[in-house]
Design an enzyme around this catalytic site. Structure first.
Site, PDB file in Angstrom:
ATOM      1  N   CYS A   4       0.871  -1.189   0.000  1.00 55.90           N
ATOM      2  CA  CYS A   4       0.000   0.000   0.000  1.00 55.90           C
ATOM      3  C   CYS A   4       0.902   1.232   0.000  1.00 55.90           C
ATOM      4  O   CYS A   4       1.700   1.424   0.915  1.00 55.90           O
ATOM      5  CB  CYS A   4      -0.929   0.003   1.209  1.00 55.90           C
ATOM      6  N   ASP A  30      -0.485  16.679  -2.361  1.00 60.06           N
ATOM      7  CA  ASP A  30      -0.799  15.716  -3.416  1.00 60.06           C
ATOM      8  C   ASP A  30       0.259  15.810  -4.517  1.00 60.06           C
ATOM      9  O   ASP A  30       0.716  16.898  -4.874  1.00 60.06           O
ATOM     10  CB  ASP A  30      -2.196  15.994  -4.004  1.00 60.06           C
ATOM     11  N   HIS A  46      -4.174   1.634   8.341  1.00 63.30           N
ATOM     12  CA  HIS A  46      -4.756   1.290   7.039  1.00 63.30           C
ATOM     13  C   HIS A  46      -6.228   0.896   7.180  1.00 63.30           C
ATOM     14  O   HIS A  46      -6.581   0.030   7.967  1.00 63.30           O
ATOM     15  CB  HIS A  46      -4.005   0.123   6.391  1.00 63.30           C
ATOM     16  N   ASN A  84     -12.853  10.409  -2.303  1.00 62.82           N
ATOM     17  CA  ASN A  84     -13.210   9.537  -3.423  1.00 62.82           C
ATOM     18  C   ASN A  84     -13.309   8.109  -2.903  1.00 62.82           C
ATOM     19  O   ASN A  84     -12.463   7.665  -2.118  1.00 62.82           O
ATOM     20  CB  ASN A  84     -12.142   9.624  -4.514  1.00 62.82           C
ATOM     21  N   GLY A  90     -13.673   7.313  -8.298  1.00 63.17           N
ATOM     22  CA  GLY A  90     -12.356   7.778  -8.738  1.00 63.17           C
ATOM     23  C   GLY A  90     -11.251   7.555  -7.732  1.00 63.17           C
ATOM     24  O   GLY A  90     -10.224   8.231  -7.774  1.00 63.17           O
ATOM     25  N   HIS A  95      -6.460   3.310   0.291  1.00 60.69           N
ATOM     26  CA  HIS A  95      -6.155   3.581   1.708  1.00 60.69           C
ATOM     27  C   HIS A  95      -6.863   4.903   1.982  1.00 60.69           C
ATOM     28  O   HIS A  95      -6.566   5.920   1.313  1.00 60.69           O
ATOM     29  CB  HIS A  95      -4.625   3.673   1.899  1.00 60.69           C
ATOM     30  N   HIS A  97      -8.215   8.389   2.527  1.00 56.60           N
ATOM     31  CA  HIS A  97      -7.562   9.695   2.588  1.00 56.60           C
ATOM     32  C   HIS A  97      -8.584  10.767   2.255  1.00 56.60           C
ATOM     33  O   HIS A  97      -9.547  10.523   1.524  1.00 56.60           O
ATOM     34  CB  HIS A  97      -6.365   9.761   1.631  1.00 56.60           C
TER      35      HIS A  97
END
Ligand code: 5GP
Ligand code: ZN
Length: 111
Positions: A4, A30, A46, A84, A90, A95, A97
């Site tokens: 991950c 990002d 996670h 998302n 999308g 994981h 966020h």
């Protein structure tokens, strides 16, 4: 979780500049920003998405938001929080966020 990408960022196995960190979350820029300010709030533990998340972590992120958006300088003009979820939502990294976007007037709808 093995393989991950966000677990690896949390663990420091993939280097990243952490704008904020505590025992529950990290905040990073990002990689492909969609706005002048575009950060990811990533829970350290996670879990796949908002449906699998505990109430505790969702409330924790909500309660940390004022501090985070103040640090980012977007608290007064506003911002958008996006989670998302799944294929149609999308979500590209499975994981949980929270995207926080701001720094300009954002368009709507986002699709
Ligand atoms: P999602 O598409 O799952 O909602 O959001 C995943 C986000 O993570 C995307 O906006 C993508 O640009 C970002 N991202 C993917 N890999 C990395 C990375 O290695 N570092 C950072 N900082 N962001 C990443
Ligand atoms: Zn993970």
């Amino acid at each position: 979780m093995t393989d991950c990408i966000f677990c690896k960022i949390v663990a420091g196995e993939i280097p990243s500049k952490k704008l904020y960190e505590d025992d529950k979350i990290i905040v990073i820029n990002d990689l492909n920003p969609g706005a002048p300010v575009h950060v990811l709030i990533i829970p350290k533990e996670h879990t796949q998405n908002i449906l699998t998340a505990s109430d505790d972590i969702v409330v924790y992120v909500k309660n940390k938001l004022p501090e985070i958006v103040k640090q980012l300088g977007i608290e007064e003009k506003g911002f958008r929080v996006v989670v998302n979820t799944g294929e149609d939502g999308g979500q590209s990294v499975p994981h949980l966020h929270f995207h926080v976007l701001g720094g300009k007037a954002l368009g709507w709808p986002p699709c």
